[in-house]
Design a protein around this motif. Structure first.
Motif, PDB file in Angstrom:
ATOM      1  N   ALA A 236       0.896  -1.281  -0.254  1.00 55.18           N
ATOM      2  CA  ALA A 236      -0.002  -0.121   0.008  1.00 55.18           C
ATOM      3  C   ALA A 236       0.843   1.294  -0.107  1.00 55.18           C
ATOM      4  O   ALA A 236       2.076   1.005   0.541  1.00 55.18           O
ATOM      5  N   LEU A 237       0.648   2.317  -0.776  1.00 53.33           N
ATOM      6  CA  LEU A 237       1.418   3.439  -0.782  1.00 53.33           C
ATOM      7  C   LEU A 237       1.416   4.054   0.542  1.00 53.33           C
ATOM      8  O   LEU A 237       2.345   4.753   0.901  1.00 53.33           O
ATOM      9  N   LYS A 238       0.143   4.027   1.222  1.00 56.48           N
ATOM     10  CA  LYS A 238       0.106   4.653   2.659  1.00 56.48           C
ATOM     11  C   LYS A 238      -0.919   3.789   3.319  1.00 56.48           C
ATOM     12  O   LYS A 238      -1.871   3.121   2.829  1.00 56.48           O
ATOM     13  N   GLY A 239      -0.484   3.577   4.641  1.00 58.66           N
ATOM     14  CA  GLY A 239      -1.447   2.992   5.616  1.00 58.66           C
ATOM     15  C   GLY A 239      -1.464   1.323   5.349  1.00 58.66           C
ATOM     16  O   GLY A 239      -0.613   0.857   4.771  1.00 58.66           O
ATOM     17  N   PRO A 240      -2.308   0.633   6.260  1.00 55.31           N
ATOM     18  CA  PRO A 240      -1.911  -0.586   6.619  1.00 55.31           C
ATOM     19  C   PRO A 240      -2.725  -1.621   5.562  1.00 55.31           C
ATOM     20  O   PRO A 240      -2.922  -2.721   5.893  1.00 55.31           O
ATOM     21  N   ALA A 241      -3.221  -1.155   4.606  1.00 55.06           N
ATOM     22  CA  ALA A 241      -4.209  -2.018   3.496  1.00 55.06           C
ATOM     23  C   ALA A 241      -3.345  -3.455   3.378  1.00 55.06           C
ATOM     24  O   ALA A 241      -3.748  -4.564   3.555  1.00 55.06           O
ATOM     25  N   ASP A 242      -2.075  -3.593   2.835  1.00 53.54           N
ATOM     26  CA  ASP A 242      -1.143  -4.686   2.594  1.00 53.54           C
ATOM     27  C   ASP A 242      -1.215  -5.435   3.858  1.00 53.54           C
ATOM     28  O   ASP A 242      -1.413  -6.819   3.773  1.00 53.54           O
ATOM     29  N   ARG A 243      -0.924  -5.042   5.172  1.00 49.26           N
ATOM     30  CA  ARG A 243      -0.693  -5.869   6.222  1.00 49.26           C
ATOM     31  C   ARG A 243      -2.297  -6.527   6.650  1.00 49.26           C
ATOM     32  O   ARG A 243      -2.381  -7.627   6.810  1.00 49.26           O
ATOM     33  N   LEU A 244      -3.195  -5.609   6.573  1.00 49.96           N
ATOM     34  CA  LEU A 244      -4.685  -5.989   6.950  1.00 49.96           C
ATOM     35  C   LEU A 244      -4.861  -7.169   5.856  1.00 49.96           C
ATOM     36  O   LEU A 244      -5.557  -8.234   6.366  1.00 49.96           O
ATOM     37  N   LEU A 245      -4.801  -7.044   4.570  1.00 51.86           N
ATOM     38  CA  LEU A 245      -5.069  -8.183   3.791  1.00 51.86           C
ATOM     39  C   LEU A 245      -4.426  -9.543   4.101  1.00 51.86           C
ATOM     40  O   LEU A 245      -5.104 -10.680   4.381  1.00 51.86           O
ATOM     41  N   VAL A 246      -3.229  -9.319   4.420  1.00 49.91           N
ATOM     42  CA  VAL A 246      -2.699 -10.688   4.905  1.00 49.91           C
ATOM     43  C   VAL A 246      -3.101 -11.231   6.315  1.00 49.91           C
ATOM     44  O   VAL A 246      -3.169 -12.301   6.733  1.00 49.91           O
ATOM     45  N   GLU A 247      -2.980 -10.299   7.151  1.00 49.77           N
ATOM     46  CA  GLU A 247      -3.552 -10.708   8.695  1.00 49.77           C
ATOM     47  C   GLU A 247      -4.966 -11.282   8.539  1.00 49.77           C
ATOM     48  O   GLU A 247      -5.540 -12.054   9.176  1.00 49.77           O
ATOM     49  N   LEU A 248      -5.778 -10.920   7.458  1.00 44.84           N
ATOM     50  CA  LEU A 248      -7.143 -11.539   7.161  1.00 44.84           C
ATOM     51  C   LEU A 248      -7.190 -12.915   6.317  1.00 44.84           C
ATOM     52  O   LEU A 248      -8.088 -13.188   5.552  1.00 44.84           O
ATOM     53  N   GLY A 249      -5.911 -13.132   5.863  1.00 47.24           N
ATOM     54  CA  GLY A 249      -5.913 -14.467   5.332  1.00 47.24           C
ATOM     55  C   GLY A 249      -5.875 -14.289   3.767  1.00 47.24           C
ATOM     56  O   GLY A 249      -6.101 -15.182   3.032  1.00 47.24           O
ATOM     57  N   ARG A 250      -5.644 -12.975   3.421  1.00 43.56           N
ATOM     58  CA  ARG A 250      -5.823 -12.648   1.995  1.00 43.56           C
ATOM     59  C   ARG A 250      -4.297 -12.148   1.348  1.00 43.56           C
ATOM     60  O   ARG A 250      -3.429 -12.120   2.008  1.00 43.56           O
TER      61      ARG A 250
END
Ligand code: FO1
Length: 311
Positions: A236-250
């Protein structure tokens, strides 16, 4: 796009605000309507704070802090300093000018105005002519369940913990009872094009879709819905979108975003660095379109807007 069709944009915060700044140059104001997330809203110091609405207004009005991406340029922080002196809540930084926005909104809400009415007044005072609507006037709060701190509010996660703590689930408190703000469903039904801005799918776009009627409005028009991937090269250019996707199994990738939006979005614009993912995206049933999407690069924002209106 063919006619003078209207454009509805599903928005979160910073990424959506930057896209809107471009779209406002390509779409007549009475043909453009932004439907924004209010799940980040919170009551603090007795004030109603609407971060994504304010970020859109300040960004489109070219008044936003370039360094922070939120709040106002040229801010002072005297009120925060005073709060610090008293041991008050100074973890969420409210600039002295920004406070004026929250004071005005809170007072108007107390007088019985709807969030949509107040948002319209604030947007107009900053010279914004296109429509800016909260997805709902009702209470909607994104709640994040973390491994180490249990369930916390979105801002406690995003600011309090700098979105650095692992998440196990997200929910949108109040969503089931929330009604789309007046004009939201009409805008989605009438729009010739629905754009899902490059905001965080998990905590910025999903709370908008969680308001009854909104997700179905996109699903019924999936072929007219185009999203911009907020994940570029797996980040993600800014913020946690990449981490959240992984943490939610995506998967934290443009493919993962396509899978997230499969039912609502017919076309996903992905950055050129992700061109190799086009085939995988097509295989999940979403039409990939490859184009530069880093809006801070010269010329990209206008090209992206023209693409989104014609693809
Ligand atoms: N983000 C931070 O990281 N730290 C802050 O202290 C902070 C204060 C703040 C005040 C007003 C506002 O409109 C936004 C603010 N933000 C802050 C950003 C905010 O948390 C995010 O913009 C959204 O909620 C997520 O997109």
């Amino acid at each position: 796009m063919t006619g003078s069709g209207s454009v509805a944009v599903i928005c979160g915060g910073v990424g959506a605000a930057r896209l809107l700044r471009g779209l406002a140059r390509h779409v007549e104001p009475d043909q453009l309507i932004a439907i924004a997330n209010v799940g980040d809203d919170m009551e603090l110091h007795g004030l109603h704070i609407s971060p994504d609405l304010d970020t859109i207004v300040y960004t489109v009005a070219e008044a936003v802090s370039a360094e922070r991406g939120w709040g106002l340029e040229g801010e002072s922080w005297q009120a925060m300093t005073m709060l610090g002196r008293y041991g008050g809540e100074d973890w969420f930084s409210l600039g002295d000018r920004d406070l004026g926005t929250h004071l005005y909104r809170t007072q108007r809400l107390r007088e019985g105005a709807s969030l949509a009415d107040v948002t319209g007044a604030i947007a107009r005072s900053w010279g914004i002519e296109f429509g800016l609507l909260p997805v709902t006037d009702d209470r909607l709060r994104t709640m994040v369940t973390t491994v180490d701190h249990g369930e916390i509010t979105f801002q406690e996660y995003f600011v309090g913990h700098q979105h650095s703590v692992p998440v196990t689930s997200v929910r949108f408190d109040g969503a089931d009872a929330a009604r789309p703000a007046p004009g939201v469903l009409t805008a989605l039904a009438d729009a010739e094009r629905i754009i899902v801005a490059p905001s965080n799918p998990v905590v910025s776009i999903d709370p908008v879709l969680a308001v009854p009627g909104v997700r179905d409005a996109l699903r019924s028009r999936r072929d007219d819905v185009v999203a911009v991937s907020p994940i570029i090269g797996g980040k993600a250019l800014k913020g946690p979108a990449d981490r959240l996707l992984v943490e939610l199994g995506r998967e934290a990738s443009a493919t993962g975003v396509a899978e997230w939006y499969t039912d609502e979005v017919g076309t996903l614009v992905i950055d050129t660095v992700d061109a190799a993912r086009a085939e995988a995206i097509a295989s999940v049933g979403v039409r990939p379109v490859v184009a530069p999407t880093i809006m801070s690069e010269p010329g990209v924002l206008d090209q992206l807007c023209e693409l989104l209106l014609s693809v």
